[in-house]
Design a protein around this motif. Structure first.
Motif, mmCIF file in Angstrom:
data_model
loop_
_atom_site.group_PDB
_atom_site.id
_atom_site.type_symbol
_atom_site.label_atom_id
_atom_site.label_comp_id
_atom_site.label_asym_id
_atom_site.label_seq_id
_atom_site.Cartn_x
_atom_site.Cartn_y
_atom_site.Cartn_z
ATOM 1 N N GLU J 18 0.840 -1.207 0.000
ATOM 2 C CA GLU J 18 0.000 0.000 0.000
ATOM 3 C C GLU J 18 0.878 1.262 0.000
ATOM 4 O OE1 GLU J 18 -0.008 -2.134 2.675
ATOM 5 O OE2 GLU J 18 -1.200 -3.495 1.369
ATOM 6 N N ARG J 19 1.891 1.206 0.874
ATOM 7 C CA ARG J 19 2.758 2.392 0.983
ATOM 8 C C ARG J 19 3.469 2.630 -0.348
ATOM 9 N NH1 ARG J 19 8.406 2.983 4.093
ATOM 10 N NH2 ARG J 19 8.840 5.183 3.557
ATOM 11 N N ALA J 20 3.958 1.536 -0.941
ATOM 12 C CA ALA J 20 4.672 1.656 -2.217
ATOM 13 C C ALA J 20 3.743 2.221 -3.289
ATOM 14 C CB ALA J 20 5.212 0.291 -2.641
ATOM 15 N N ASP J 21 2.525 1.692 -3.344
ATOM 16 C CA ASP J 21 1.593 2.152 -4.388
ATOM 17 C C ASP J 21 1.246 3.630 -4.196
ATOM 18 O OD1 ASP J 21 1.674 -0.362 -5.399
ATOM 19 O OD2 ASP J 21 -0.251 -1.025 -4.556
ATOM 20 N N LEU J 22 1.099 4.016 -2.932
ATOM 21 C CA LEU J 22 0.762 5.429 -2.669
ATOM 22 C C LEU J 22 1.916 6.338 -3.120
ATOM 23 C CD1 LEU J 22 -1.277 7.439 -1.439
ATOM 24 C CD2 LEU J 22 -0.044 7.201 0.759
ATOM 25 N N LEU J 23 3.126 5.911 -2.783
ATOM 26 C CA LEU J 23 4.300 6.702 -3.190
ATOM 27 C C LEU J 23 4.321 6.841 -4.716
ATOM 28 C CD1 LEU J 23 7.186 5.274 -0.922
ATOM 29 C CD2 LEU J 23 6.391 7.659 -1.013
ATOM 30 N N LYS J 24 4.068 5.724 -5.395
ATOM 31 C CA LYS J 24 4.157 5.728 -6.872
ATOM 32 C C LYS J 24 3.069 6.618 -7.477
ATOM 33 C CE LYS J 24 6.184 1.072 -7.002
ATOM 34 N NZ LYS J 24 5.954 -0.366 -7.343
ATOM 35 N N SER J 25 1.884 6.545 -6.924
ATOM 36 C CA SER J 25 0.822 7.357 -7.540
ATOM 37 C C SER J 25 1.070 8.850 -7.263
ATOM 38 C CB SER J 25 -0.551 6.915 -7.027
ATOM 39 O OG SER J 25 -0.684 7.207 -5.665
ATOM 40 N N ASN J 26 1.559 9.148 -6.047
ATOM 41 C CA ASN J 26 1.907 10.565 -5.779
ATOM 42 C C ASN J 26 3.032 11.021 -6.708
ATOM 43 O OD1 ASN J 26 0.001 10.550 -3.792
ATOM 44 N ND2 ASN J 26 1.469 10.285 -2.082
ATOM 45 N N GLU J 27 3.980 10.114 -6.923
ATOM 46 C CA GLU J 27 5.128 10.447 -7.806
ATOM 47 C C GLU J 27 4.593 10.776 -9.209
ATOM 48 O OE1 GLU J 27 8.365 10.335 -6.819
ATOM 49 O OE2 GLU J 27 9.437 10.473 -8.736
ATOM 50 N N LYS J 28 3.685 9.935 -9.680
ATOM 51 C CA LYS J 28 3.157 10.106 -11.042
ATOM 52 C C LYS J 28 2.401 11.442 -11.146
ATOM 53 C CE LYS J 28 0.764 7.816 -14.818
ATOM 54 N NZ LYS J 28 0.566 6.489 -15.461
ATOM 55 N N ALA J 29 1.615 11.717 -10.134
ATOM 56 C CA ALA J 29 0.822 12.962 -10.160
ATOM 57 C C ALA J 29 1.759 14.172 -10.240
ATOM 58 C CB ALA J 29 -0.055 13.036 -8.913
ATOM 59 N N LEU J 30 2.784 14.150 -9.383
ATOM 60 C CA LEU J 30 3.719 15.295 -9.369
ATOM 61 C C LEU J 30 4.490 15.382 -10.684
ATOM 62 C CD1 LEU J 30 4.913 17.694 -7.907
ATOM 63 C CD2 LEU J 30 6.448 16.150 -6.658
ATOM 64 N N ALA J 31 4.856 14.221 -11.213
ATOM 65 C CA ALA J 31 5.606 14.223 -12.478
ATOM 66 C C ALA J 31 4.768 14.855 -13.588
ATOM 67 C CB ALA J 31 5.989 12.797 -12.856
ATOM 68 N N LEU J 32 3.494 14.531 -13.611
ATOM 69 C CA LEU J 32 2.621 15.102 -14.650
ATOM 70 C C LEU J 32 2.522 16.634 -14.476
ATOM 71 C CD1 LEU J 32 -0.172 12.351 -14.817
ATOM 72 C CD2 LEU J 32 1.570 12.880 -16.551
ATOM 73 N N THR J 33 2.358 17.047 -13.243
ATOM 74 C CA THR J 33 2.263 18.493 -12.976
ATOM 75 C C THR J 33 3.519 19.214 -13.446
ATOM 76 O OG1 THR J 33 1.002 17.907 -10.998
ATOM 77 C CG2 THR J 33 1.840 20.188 -11.140
ATOM 78 N N LEU J 34 4.667 18.642 -13.093
ATOM 79 C CA LEU J 34 5.937 19.299 -13.446
ATOM 80 C C LEU J 34 6.164 19.301 -14.966
ATOM 81 C CD1 LEU J 34 8.253 17.980 -10.564
ATOM 82 C CD2 LEU J 34 7.318 20.291 -10.862
ATOM 83 N N GLN J 35 5.662 18.259 -15.624
ATOM 84 C CA GLN J 35 5.800 18.259 -17.093
ATOM 85 C C GLN J 35 4.882 19.327 -17.706
ATOM 86 O OE1 GLN J 35 6.058 14.042 -18.921
ATOM 87 N NE2 GLN J 35 5.487 13.638 -16.776
ATOM 88 N N GLN J 36 3.682 19.398 -17.145
ATOM 89 C CA GLN J 36 2.742 20.421 -17.677
ATOM 90 C C GLN J 36 3.330 21.828 -17.483
ATOM 91 O OE1 GLN J 36 -0.309 18.891 -15.286
ATOM 92 N NE2 GLN J 36 -1.137 17.495 -16.861
ATOM 93 N N SER J 37 4.088 22.011 -16.408
ATOM 94 C CA SER J 37 4.652 23.353 -16.134
ATOM 95 C C SER J 37 5.863 23.618 -17.013
ATOM 96 C CB SER J 37 5.081 23.427 -14.670
ATOM 97 O OG SER J 37 6.268 22.623 -14.499
ATOM 98 N N GLY J 38 6.349 22.567 -17.693
ATOM 99 C CA GLY J 38 7.531 22.750 -18.542
ATOM 100 C C GLY J 38 8.846 22.545 -17.812
ATOM 101 N N LYS J 39 8.744 22.357 -16.498
ATOM 102 C CA LYS J 39 9.980 22.178 -15.736
ATOM 103 C C LYS J 39 10.637 20.829 -16.094
ATOM 104 C CE LYS J 39 9.851 26.072 -13.497
ATOM 105 N NZ LYS J 39 10.911 27.116 -13.731
ATOM 106 N N TRP J 40 9.760 19.828 -16.128
ATOM 107 C CA TRP J 40 10.255 18.463 -16.425
ATOM 108 C C TRP J 40 10.029 18.242 -17.916
ATOM 109 C CZ3 TRP J 40 9.452 14.122 -12.260
ATOM 110 C CH2 TRP J 40 10.183 12.985 -12.615
ATOM 111 N N ARG J 41 11.004 18.608 -18.735
ATOM 112 C CA ARG J 41 10.807 18.703 -20.195
ATOM 113 C C ARG J 41 10.722 17.336 -20.881
ATOM 114 N NH1 ARG J 41 14.492 22.258 -24.344
ATOM 115 N NH2 ARG J 41 13.863 23.960 -22.965
ATOM 116 N N HIS J 42 11.663 16.388 -20.438
ATOM 117 C CA HIS J 42 11.672 15.041 -21.051
ATOM 118 C C HIS J 42 11.723 13.984 -19.949
ATOM 119 C CE1 HIS J 42 12.365 16.726 -25.031
ATOM 120 N NE2 HIS J 42 13.377 17.427 -24.558
ATOM 121 N N LEU J 43 11.047 12.889 -20.185
ATOM 122 C CA LEU J 43 11.012 11.772 -19.218
ATOM 123 C C LEU J 43 10.933 10.479 -20.011
ATOM 124 C CD1 LEU J 43 10.619 10.331 -16.509
ATOM 125 C CD2 LEU J 43 8.214 11.064 -16.537
#
Lengths: 94, 94, 94, 94, 94, 94, 94, 94, 94, 94
Positions: J18-43
């Protein structure tokens, strides 16, 4: 006398948060004290890592080891120490 | 913005002394200029090696690369660049 | 103050024998002088390699770098310097 | 016959303090005994690390292994052994 | 007393063939002599490399270094020496 | 056909002593059997490490893997296998 | 019996083109012969490098060394040999 | 399109045997399926290690990652992927 | 299909400047052409090194090798190729 | 300003799902946000590994460290940061 010190910190995931937080706050307090004393001259964060690059100004090897080995996070650190000398092209004296 | 730069210099034994000396003196002159400008903030000699540890203060990656790659000894250097950030326990601002 | 110094010597095969022999004899002469002065406290040969492990007793990093960098074979050496401190279980003082 | 020995100690954070302290005090007692016997000739602390550099004077490889492998902290050590010979420029006999 | 010795040979492509062949034949002659004397107990070729794994039986570190450092190909070798002890499960005595 | 095999053993500190002792005694018994059969030709202890250097004489790669992978301590070993060939200067046939 | 062999080729820039071309064409001819004989079973190019990954099928270590060490480009190769065994989940026999 | 894949498996000693056995049997079943489909073209055991060298034949990087990352043992593997191209001296087409 | 390619360039100091300049200008011309074609999708300079990080978009391993191995500076490059797949959290399709 | 960032993720097998899955989903959410902002340009996903290669576009080292160190999976990542500059042969501006 200057020493370049690289500290890589690895805190086991299994460590209770309270203990980790206490270690970190004690570490911060001591770091501030040592900087105020001039012993810990420079302290920079390595981008993307739980690591720092520092420069210590001490009177002897023994003093440096005593300072480093009494850092609260010392048991969780990989430390590399590089002695520095005056560079012939350096504008500022060490 | 601070960058930690380690430069290891290896000048081939076969290089004529005059050329080597000219490179070194040009390197020293440029190093002094860059230190005076504040770009090259720290320059220390690694004890026992033809190497230095430096800290550069520049406005961008491109500026740093331009400074490093135009050093006379650049073709004879192995360079490692580590971006530095503000350490939460650092007394001084970067 | 003690420093552990490992010196690995690599002389290019293309170097004329006379030059190599001169470098080696100058190196030996300086090594003896520095040992007599107490600066170069220990000097041992690493079995099977053109390398030595030494312990220097100097007053500062700068002094150590000055001693090492003026060794005749210095340009042909890979040197690793490790600062030593008093071990809590050591019978003898450093 | 001299051997250069580097010992890096890593005690798991999970080890109960009492057990760790007992191991360390037994280690210190044995280290003192071996130094008094002349077997463990030099023992220095590597600055910034839970590691030491030592020089052992033993009559055989087997004796060295017996001494090292019976150190209380042996199971928690990474050990590198380098056989040493007389350096042609060494003032003192090994 | 047994030592495990790994020798990696690298002869520069620029070396005249005659000189290389002379070195190799002198090396072979000395290797045979040392094997006949029992000093060089085992000599095996590492498949796919100009390297060998050997076991020497000598009375001291100094003797081993003397044997290795007087091999004709010594200047063109990278050598790693590992002291061996009696294994508690070994059927044969070292 | 000869293979040089280096085995580094790491038994977790958390393993119950009984289990560790049983593994070790089974390992020793099998090692003796394999030496008596001639398969495990040489077995030496690396000084200062829970490691051995061995030479196996087997008929095929598969046989070697079968022997190694059925050693009781196999799951706790880091193993490096180096195939050996006849050295042109070796007195003894492999 | 299968062996995984990785060959990294480095031809000095100073080598005359004619000599390099001759070596390469001789290498290709021998490689084709060995593949036709079944000894050299697989030969693939590592993308982006003057290197290949191969699988040899030979009867002994000695045969493999003989094949590799007589390749025209052998003196300019860094070779890693890994003996392969039958994988328990492999559909095809080795 | 061929890819060289090296898989090193490390299963924690603390994992219950049932779970480990289930993972291994699922791994074997999937490996057989993928070999039958031609995707997993070669699978060899590295002698002396819980590791394999494989060659996959896939249509894209994404397909390869999908195959590898859905292997039951994937979380316990260190994987190195090397893209392969047609070698100019290879008799067989990739 | 995307590949991450890191190219480290080392041009021998002994190479005549004209030849080096010609190689570099041919390299630049080809790099521009390949970028215009979309094959060489990204090309960035590694700060402080004569190295670049690139991303290629090709249809196969063979195409990538053909592109890389025909770069004028190819003989003076150390190249690491890492196949890339679609990241599950990537906003953009590869 | 561009930075090349390689992230290797290692989640302990002992972590509750559960803890691992929560970490991963939070990671994914933040990654999407940062890509939308242009900060995270390539992944991009590194084939065969729980690792990615990314390119960030930030205004300073400090901003990059803040973004990386607040990623939910940060404590379980080994991160290498390489500052990128404009390549003289690059068609596109950074």
């Amino acid at each position: 006398m200057l020493f370049h010190v690289r500290m890589q910190v690895t805190i086991p995931d299994s460590m209770p948060t309270e203990r980790a937080d206490l270690l970190k706050s004690n570490e911060k307090a001591l770091a501030l004290t040592l900087q105020q004393s001039g012993k810990w001259r420079h302290l920079w964060r390595v981008v993307g890592q739980y690591a720092n690059v520092s420069v210590f100004d001490v009177d002897s090897n023994d003093e440096l080891h005593q300072l480093l080995s009494t850092l609260p996070l010392y048991p969780f650190m990989q430390i590399e120490v590089t002695p520095l000398a005056q560079h012939p092209s350096a504008l500022a004296a060490n």
